[in-house]
Scaffold this active site. Structure first.
Site, PDB file in Angstrom:
ATOM      1  N   LYS B 158       0.715  -1.167   0.135  1.00  0.00           N
ATOM      2  CA  LYS B 158       0.228   0.460   0.353  1.00  0.00           C
ATOM      3  C   LYS B 158       0.680   1.144  -0.259  1.00  0.00           C
ATOM      4  CE  LYS B 158      -3.640  -0.417   2.960  1.00  0.00           C
ATOM      5  NZ  LYS B 158      -4.742  -0.052   3.707  1.00  0.00           N
ATOM      6  N   ARG B 292     -13.073  14.141   9.094  1.00  0.00           N
ATOM      7  CA  ARG B 292     -14.016  14.315   8.325  1.00  0.00           C
ATOM      8  C   ARG B 292     -15.283  14.127   8.478  1.00  0.00           C
ATOM      9  NH1 ARG B 292     -13.828  11.199   3.922  1.00  0.00           N
ATOM     10  NH2 ARG B 292     -12.460  10.392   3.523  1.00  0.00           N
TER      11      ARG B 292
END
Lengths: 168, 498
Positions: B158, B292
């Protein structure tokens, strides 16, 4: 007037008669009560023998993409002239267009994986179109051989532009 | 209390935020690009200002211009929504330095938790399990080979600096390792200007489960339960639900405990999401924190009866959270389907065009967070999310059948959408029985496509007739309703005749 539609290999035959305002449709020897009213550009409310359907139509090179409810299928419509031509061995017009690969949405053509002369399988990756922040794969709709590439890598393209042609 | 909030976003999330502001008596300021002059968020806000050309780099990411609009409009707070500038610390710092309230976590927390490596290190410090792998970026191939040997194949490579599947590679054996590392590095470098990569164990039948956390400035931290987000295409979510049909009460408690500990440890403020991977043996691992509001937050709102945007505004204003952990007890079940301008038949290719008809479903337990209106042109410039359809039911069966009903009555004409795909997917036995993981979409894709194909003979006949009639141009045209004559007009005409 006789009309035939072909969906998914099935043929449906309709007989249509129009006297002034009145429209008579016959299918399988039965009179069909059909009432079709447009809702917007390309969408229709159809009442058929009392059943209510919401239908979307999108005409595309001699065939029509039809959505009934949320399900979709391609319909070919053949009128008497077409049926007669086919009877004498003339090829359907749209078959000549199947090998044409057009730009589905505006974007940037970042990669082309094939060159003229390459043999491709149905579903094989032909090019990458970058649009809407994503890399979109353009794949071969049919098996065939690449005849000509009209657009080169790295070109900004508009919807509908011809990318390449396949011989099928 | 805050008086005027500038929403530095567009589409459904901007509309969603504006709605909460309106209920709180707070004025709203929208910003828009060339392409969005008549977009829904512009029509709904109290004020709207142009911020630049259509490409988002020149408009929704144009920090100097947005700061200028904050000053011109006299806004006293900024809500960034998700995406765009929501995790941009340059922007949040600039907003705060200008003396404006930032509706989001403090910039230093965004920095820490936004860096996947730093976030993993912090998680390890509080004792949260992480997927076996490297906590430091991989430098040498030899190091990668020995790590892979230790944690066991298959492994996942990743990118340290990003997400969305870019730079991600599954490696099944040692032979495939060198080239996979090479390609992952180059992809990550191009996408995020950061070619650092790390490696981890590839999990069996993984579930993507996330916990919604919330913290105020007074040290109160709560968790609103989980969201099951395992239905993904291109590593992006498309259908979410809560509660997860896979999670049991014991696991839920462990996930919640870990989520709360991480939230405390990073001194969080505002709405946040802790993402976990759970394998088929119910082992769970911390994945990352999103600093968020999430796209899929409405399912949490539906079962908790809470408005998370209002809560964000309260917290940013310095108020305490309106609920304590002991008051939180989710009721019923909620499912969300994301409605994208994408063609499910063709590998989710984006679709552009004009929406010429929009039939939005309604009725009990149905919510549509809309971002578009009929007549709107869908452009290729932005994320193709048109809106989110959410249904609530007393239990999963009711929420599910309600979603089937709502999707069936949802018609968007003029562009392709993910409505047909979502409908067939949730009807598939994998989803309806709750037996799905992040691999399911790919596994059942062909079944779903087959289900999206028109097969019923009656419907084929109806479609044929419509197509024939349209081609023959014999379709009746809609007649404008005869208007009632106005007395003013009649009188006026009579007067003109004199």
């Amino acid at each position: 007037m006789k009309m035939v539609t072909v969906i998914d290999g099935h043929e449906f035959e309709f007989h249509i008669q129009q006297n002034h305002q009145e429209l008579r449709i016959e299918y399988d020897g039965n009179q069909v009560m059909a009432d079709c009213v447009p809702l917007s550009n390309g969408s229709f409310s159809v009442l058929l023998n009392g059943k209510s359907y919401l239908i979307k139509l999108y005409a595309n090179d001699g065939s029509v993409e039809v959505t009934v409810g949320q399900q979709k299928q391609i319909i070919q419509i053949k009128d008497e002239t077409r049926l007669l031509l086919e009877k004498y061995g003339f090829k359907s017009r749209e078959l000549n267009h199947v090998g044409e690969i057009h730009v589905p949405i505006p974007g940037l053509l970042t990669h082309i994986f094939v060159k003229p002369g390459d043999k491709v399988e149905k579903g094989e990756k032909l090019a990458i179109l970058e649009a809407m922040k994503m890399e979109n794969e353009i794949s071969a709709p049919v098996a065939g051989m690449v005849k000509k590439c009209h657009i080169s890598e790295g070109t900004a393209v508009d919807k509908g532009e011809l990318i390449m042609e396949l011989d099928i | 209390m805050l008086k005027k909030i500038l929403v530095a976003n567009r589409g459904e999330i901007a509309v969603r935020i504006i709605r909460s502001c309106q209920e709180m008596g707070i004025e709203t300021v929208a910003v828009f690009s060339d392409a969005d002059r008549t977009a829904l968020h512009v029509l709904k806000a109290d004020e709207a200002y142009h911020i630049g050309p259509s490409p988002s780099a020149q408009s929704y990411l144009n920090v100097p211009r947005i700061l200028e609009v904050i000053s011109i409009s006299g806004a006293d707070a900024v809500h960034p929504g998700y995406g765009f500038l929501s995790e941009n610390t340059g922007f949040s710092n600039a907003v705060i330095s200008a003396g404006i309230t930032w509706i989001g976590p403090p910039p230093d927390v965004i920095t820490t938790m936004g860096d996947k490596m730093a976030a993993r290190t912090l998680a390890v410090q509080v004792g949260a399990p992480i997927v076996p792998g490297t906590t430091e970026p991989i430098e040498e191939l030899a190091e990668a080979e020995s790590v892979a040997e230790k944690i066991g194949y298959p492994i996942l490579i990743k990118a340290a600096g990003g997400g969305g599947g870019k730079g991600m590679r599954i490696v099944h054996d040692p032979e495939g390792l060198p080239s996979a590392i090479e390609r992952a590095r180059s992809e990550a470098g191009k996408a995020f200007s950061d070619s650092r990569i790390y490696m981890e164990k590839y999990l069996e039948e993984p579930h993507h489960v996330e916990m919604q956390v919330f913290a105020d400035q007074h040290g109160n931290v709560v968790c609103f339960g989980e969201r099951e987000c395992s239905v993904q295409r291109r590593y992006q979510k498309i259908i979410e639900e809560t509660p997860s049909p896979f999670i049991d009460e014991t696991l839920r408690k462990s996930l919640q405990k870990t989520a709360l500990e991480i939230t405390h440890a990073c001194q969080y403020q505002g709405a946040g999401t802790i993402e976990f991977l759970v394998d088929k043996h119910k082992n769970f691992y911390f994945l990352e924190m999103n600093t968020r509001l999430q796209v899929e937050h409405p399912v949490t709102e539906m079962v908790n009866g809470i408005d998370l945007v209002k809560e964000q505004i309260r917290v940013a204003n310095g108020d305490t959270l309106s609920v304590e952990q002991k008051d939180i007890s989710p009721t019923g079940h909620a499912i969300e389907c994301r409605i994208y301008a994408e063609d499910g038949f063709h590998k989710f290719t984006p679709s552009v065009g004009t929406i010429n008809r929009l039939d939005i479903p309604g009725g009990l337990g149905v919510r549509f967070d809309d971002g578009v209106h009929a007549g709107q042109v869908i452009t290729p410039y932005y994320d193709p999310l048109l809106g989110k359809l959410i249904t609530w039911g007393r239990d999963r069966d009711e929420a599910l059948i309600r979603m089937v009903r709502a999707l069936s009555e949802f018609h968007i004409c003029g562009i392709e959408t993910t409505i047909p795909f979502c409908l067939e997917f949730i009807r598939h036995h994998s989803f309806s029985t709750g037996q799905y993981c992040t691999h399911t979409l790919e596994e059942i894709f062909d079944d779903v496509i087959a289900g999206m194909t028109l097969q019923d003979t009656d419907k084929q006949i109806a479609g044929s007739i419509a197509a024939i009639l349209q081609q023959q141009k014999t379709v009746k045209t809609v007649q404008a309703p005869a208007s009632t004559p106005s007395n003013w007009l009649t009188t006026g005409r009579k007067e003109n005749l004199r």
